[in-house]
Design a protein around this motif. Structure first.
Motif, PDB file in Angstrom:
ATOM      1  N   VAL A  44      54.432 -27.949 -27.389  1.00 47.89           N
ATOM      2  CA  VAL A  44      55.522 -27.013 -27.134  1.00 47.89           C
ATOM      3  C   VAL A  44      55.485 -26.578 -25.671  1.00 47.89           C
ATOM      4  N   VAL A  45      56.641 -26.099 -25.200  1.00 50.99           N
ATOM      5  CA  VAL A  45      56.765 -25.613 -23.826  1.00 50.99           C
ATOM      6  C   VAL A  45      57.285 -24.182 -23.870  1.00 50.99           C
ATOM      7  N   CYS A  46      56.600 -23.310 -23.151  1.00 53.19           N
ATOM      8  CA  CYS A  46      56.997 -21.904 -23.080  1.00 53.19           C
ATOM      9  C   CYS A  46      57.278 -21.558 -21.623  1.00 53.19           C
ATOM     10  N   GLU A  47      58.500 -21.135 -21.338  1.00 54.55           N
ATOM     11  CA  GLU A  47      58.903 -20.814 -19.968  1.00 54.55           C
ATOM     12  C   GLU A  47      59.255 -19.338 -19.869  1.00 54.55           C
ATOM     13  N   GLY A  48      58.600 -18.663 -18.936  1.00 60.17           N
ATOM     14  CA  GLY A  48      58.875 -17.254 -18.681  1.00 60.17           C
ATOM     15  C   GLY A  48      59.571 -17.077 -17.347  1.00 60.17           C
ATOM     16  N   ARG A  49      60.502 -16.103 -17.295  1.00 55.69           N
ATOM     17  CA  ARG A  49      61.236 -15.797 -16.063  1.00 55.69           C
ATOM     18  C   ARG A  49      61.339 -14.286 -15.900  1.00 55.69           C
ATOM     19  N   VAL A  50      61.183 -13.840 -14.660  1.00 58.98           N
ATOM     20  CA  VAL A  50      61.339 -12.421 -14.353  1.00 58.98           C
ATOM     21  C   VAL A  50      62.821 -12.086 -14.321  1.00 58.98           C
ATOM     22  N   VAL A  51      63.194 -11.047 -15.028  1.00 64.17           N
ATOM     23  CA  VAL A  51      64.574 -10.555 -15.060  1.00 64.17           C
ATOM     24  C   VAL A  51      64.755  -9.437 -14.038  1.00 64.17           C
ATOM     25  N   HIS A  52      63.720  -8.601 -13.884  1.00 66.50           N
ATOM     26  CA  HIS A  52      63.759  -7.477 -12.944  1.00 66.50           C
ATOM     27  C   HIS A  52      62.347  -7.195 -12.460  1.00 66.50           C
ATOM     28  N   ARG A  53      62.206  -6.966 -11.143  1.00 66.19           N
ATOM     29  CA  ARG A  53      60.917  -6.587 -10.565  1.00 66.19           C
ATOM     30  C   ARG A  53      61.135  -5.350  -9.714  1.00 66.19           C
ATOM     31  N   GLY A  54      60.581  -4.244 -10.172  1.00 63.60           N
ATOM     32  CA  GLY A  54      60.632  -3.013  -9.406  1.00 63.60           C
ATOM     33  C   GLY A  54      59.276  -2.718  -8.792  1.00 63.60           C
ATOM     34  N   ARG A  55      59.110  -1.493  -8.302  1.00 67.74           N
ATOM     35  CA  ARG A  55      57.850  -1.101  -7.673  1.00 67.74           C
ATOM     36  C   ARG A  55      56.724  -0.949  -8.688  1.00 67.74           C
ATOM     37  N   THR A  56      57.023  -0.383  -9.862  1.00 67.81           N
ATOM     38  CA  THR A  56      55.981  -0.124 -10.863  1.00 67.81           C
ATOM     39  C   THR A  56      56.229  -0.795 -12.207  1.00 67.81           C
ATOM     40  N   LEU A  57      57.394  -1.390 -12.415  1.00 62.59           N
ATOM     41  CA  LEU A  57      57.710  -2.080 -13.669  1.00 62.59           C
ATOM     42  C   LEU A  57      58.382  -3.418 -13.387  1.00 62.59           C
ATOM     43  N   ALA A  58      58.103  -4.379 -14.260  1.00 59.98           N
ATOM     44  CA  ALA A  58      58.795  -5.664 -14.212  1.00 59.98           C
ATOM     45  C   ALA A  58      59.161  -6.047 -15.637  1.00 59.98           C
ATOM     46  N   VAL A  59      60.304  -6.713 -15.791  1.00 63.92           N
ATOM     47  CA  VAL A  59      60.773  -7.169 -17.097  1.00 63.92           C
ATOM     48  C   VAL A  59      60.943  -8.683 -17.023  1.00 63.92           C
ATOM     49  N   SER A  60      60.462  -9.368 -18.061  1.00 62.36           N
ATOM     50  CA  SER A  60      60.586 -10.823 -18.104  1.00 62.36           C
ATOM     51  C   SER A  60      61.084 -11.253 -19.477  1.00 62.36           C
ATOM     52  N   GLU A  61      61.559 -12.500 -19.532  1.00 64.88           N
ATOM     53  CA  GLU A  61      62.007 -13.105 -20.788  1.00 64.88           C
ATOM     54  C   GLU A  61      61.423 -14.511 -20.862  1.00 64.88           C
ATOM     55  N   ALA A  62      61.242 -15.005 -22.094  1.00 64.94           N
ATOM     56  CA  ALA A  62      60.665 -16.341 -22.256  1.00 64.94           C
ATOM     57  C   ALA A  62      61.254 -17.038 -23.473  1.00 64.94           C
ATOM     58  N   THR A  63      61.217 -18.355 -23.405  1.00 62.09           N
ATOM     59  CA  THR A  63      61.599 -19.196 -24.538  1.00 62.09           C
ATOM     60  C   THR A  63      60.430 -20.113 -24.871  1.00 62.09           C
ATOM     61  N   LEU A  64      60.304 -20.432 -26.144  1.00 67.09           N
ATOM     62  CA  LEU A  64      59.330 -21.412 -26.615  1.00 67.09           C
ATOM     63  C   LEU A  64      60.125 -22.506 -27.304  1.00 67.09           C
ATOM     64  N   LYS A  65      59.971 -23.745 -26.831  1.00 59.27           N
ATOM     65  CA  LYS A  65      60.752 -24.868 -27.363  1.00 59.27           C
ATOM     66  C   LYS A  65      59.845 -26.019 -27.751  1.00 59.27           C
ATOM     67  N   ASP A  66      60.328 -26.819 -28.712  1.00 57.45           N
ATOM     68  CA  ASP A  66      59.595 -28.030 -29.084  1.00 57.45           C
ATOM     69  C   ASP A  66      59.996 -29.160 -28.137  1.00 57.45           C
ATOM     70  N   GLN A  67      59.448 -30.350 -28.362  1.00 55.54           N
ATOM     71  CA  GLN A  67      59.704 -31.478 -27.460  1.00 55.54           C
ATOM     72  C   GLN A  67      61.159 -31.931 -27.468  1.00 55.54           C
ATOM     73  N   ALA A  68      61.889 -31.643 -28.532  1.00 59.91           N
ATOM     74  CA  ALA A  68      63.312 -32.000 -28.603  1.00 59.91           C
ATOM     75  C   ALA A  68      64.194 -30.914 -27.981  1.00 59.91           C
ATOM     76  N   GLY A  69      63.586 -29.839 -27.510  1.00 60.11           N
ATOM     77  CA  GLY A  69      64.348 -28.755 -26.898  1.00 60.11           C
ATOM     78  C   GLY A  69      64.834 -27.698 -27.876  1.00 60.11           C
ATOM     79  N   LYS A  70      64.397 -27.775 -29.138  1.00 60.09           N
ATOM     80  CA  LYS A  70      64.794 -26.759 -30.122  1.00 60.09           C
ATOM     81  C   LYS A  70      64.070 -25.456 -29.822  1.00 60.09           C
ATOM     82  N   LEU A  71      64.823 -24.371 -29.872  1.00 59.40           N
ATOM     83  CA  LEU A  71      64.269 -23.051 -29.618  1.00 59.40           C
ATOM     84  C   LEU A  71      63.463 -22.586 -30.827  1.00 59.40           C
ATOM     85  N   LEU A  72      62.177 -22.308 -30.606  1.00 54.81           N
ATOM     86  CA  LEU A  72      61.272 -21.861 -31.666  1.00 54.81           C
ATOM     87  C   LEU A  72      61.093 -20.346 -31.656  1.00 54.81           C
TER      88      LEU A  72
END
Length: 172
Positions: free
Chosen positions: A126-154
């Motif tokens: 499986v592949v898990c990709e995380g991305r930062v949505v917002h980066r402030g001085r003291t807080l950051a928010v991120s989102e991620a997806t986990l997918k199988d080899q066919a690209g299906k979202l798990l």
């Protein structure tokens, strides 16, 4: 330290361990993670236990690959949600880690995962990709997806991390 196979095709030449404390305070987060991927640091112990590893980083983004197996099963025979949550937390947090300046540290403050499909050892890598949505001085928010080899979202997840001076880390 001896070489450790995390899962087929992914080997840590320096075994398992952590980044030296002096490096955490003196180098930006992206550089540390790039060195980890390049094999200049050992793989984190959790990578050996749960058969996943960091494979790519760039500013605001991280990618993990993992191979769930029989040692990750719950009593019903599916991969335990904790395995999924851990690879998700790793990608979410490391995406934030790529944004840290030298002398900054972070910790997860809040974390949410939506499990969308069952995972079994037959799911394969499986592949898990995380991305930062917002980066402030003291807080950051991120989102991620986990997918199988066919690209299906798990699974899909979000995380909030607190950012603080590395000198504030426990045991320092």
């Amino acid at each position: 330290m001896s070489e450790v196979e995390l899962f087929p095709g992914h080997v840590s030449r320096l075994g398992l361990g952590t980044i030296p404390r002096e490096d955490l305070a003196g180098q930006p987060g992206l550089a540390l993670l790039q060195k980890l991927i390049a094999g200049e640091y050992p793989a984190p112990p959790i990578a050996g236990t749960l058969s996943f590893t960091l494979t790519a980083v760039e500013p605001g983004r991280s990618v993990f690959r993992g191979l769930p197996n029989e040692s990750h099963l719950n009593p019903l025979g599916g991969v335990h949600g904790g395995w999924t949550a851990t690879i998700m937390d790793s990608a979410l947090a490391c995406a934030v880690h790529t944004t840290l300046e030298a002398g900054e540290a972070y910790t997860t403050a809040e974390f949410k995962v939506n499990f969308l499909r069952p995972i079994t050892p037959r799911t394969g890598e499986v592949v898990c990709e995380g991305r930062v949505v917002h980066r402030g001085r003291t807080l950051a928010v991120s989102e991620a997806t986990l997918k199988d080899q066919a690209g299906k979202l798990l699974a899909f997840g979000t995380e909030t991390c607190s950012i603080f001076p590395a000198a504030s880390l426990a045991g320092r």
